[in-house]
Design a protein around this motif. Structure first.
Motif, short mmCIF file in Angstrom:
data_model
loop_
_atom_site.label_atom_id
_atom_site.label_comp_id
_atom_site.label_asym_id
_atom_site.label_seq_id
_atom_site.Cartn_x
_atom_site.Cartn_y
_atom_site.Cartn_z
N GLU A 90 -15.31 -18.08 -44.13
CA GLU A 90 -15.12 -16.63 -44.02
C GLU A 90 -15.47 -15.96 -45.34
N ARG A 91 -16.18 -14.83 -45.25
CA ARG A 91 -16.59 -14.10 -46.45
C ARG A 91 -16.99 -12.68 -46.11
N SER A 92 -17.13 -11.83 -47.12
CA SER A 92 -17.55 -10.45 -46.93
C SER A 92 -19.07 -10.38 -46.92
N ALA A 93 -19.59 -9.40 -46.17
CA ALA A 93 -21.04 -9.23 -46.08
C ALA A 93 -21.35 -7.81 -45.66
N ARG A 94 -22.62 -7.47 -45.77
CA ARG A 94 -23.12 -6.20 -45.26
C ARG A 94 -24.05 -6.52 -44.11
#
Length: 144
Positions: A90-94
């Motif tokens: 799980e991670r942040s992204a655009r």
């Protein structure tokens, strides 16, 4: 009788021929041993999630993670997320919708499957991208 002969001639020419076959996504070939169509695997420019050969832990950096086809996920699940096989953690992204030019920051949630498999996007993220909720939407995914 004449129609029966025409149908037989048409159907007899419907076999699979060995050799390269042009498809919408490129050239595919037929394996002579199995007779199965071998489709090309999609290639992603600048893939940044790789397995480290020594430690066995994923090595992640900022950049293009790939392009995926997203459908509407569970509309009852709140938040801005994209469940995708493009990541292993799980991670942040655009996420960007090339059709509308809009982008939104989401949380990427890993799911099982090949990198070329489709993804599921939250209702809020689909709306923020200006995507029709009943359509399959092609999106670009960028790591933050």
């Amino acid at each position: 009788m004449r129609q029966m002969i025409m149908i037989a001639l048409c159907v007899s020419g419907c076999g699979v021929l060995p050799g390269p076959i042009e498809t919408a996504s490129g050239t595919a070939s037929v394996s002579s041993a199995s007779g199965e169509l071998q489709r090309p695997v999609a290639r992603f420019d600048g893939v940044v999630a790789t397995e480290a050969s020594v430690s066995g832990t994923p090595e992640v950096s900022v950049g293009t993670l790939g392009r995926t086809i997203a459908s509407l996920g569970n509309p009852g699940e709140p938040g801005m997320w994209l469940k995708t096989p493009l990541v292993s953690a799980e991670r942040s992204a655009r996420v960007s919708n090339p059709a509308t030019g809009q982008s939104v920051e989401v949380t990427l949630i890993p799911i099982e499957g090949p990198r070329t498999a489709g993804s599921r996007m939250s209702l809020a993220a689909m709306q923020a991208l200006g995507a029709p909720l009943g359509d399959l939407v092609e999106v670009d995914v960028f790591g933050l």
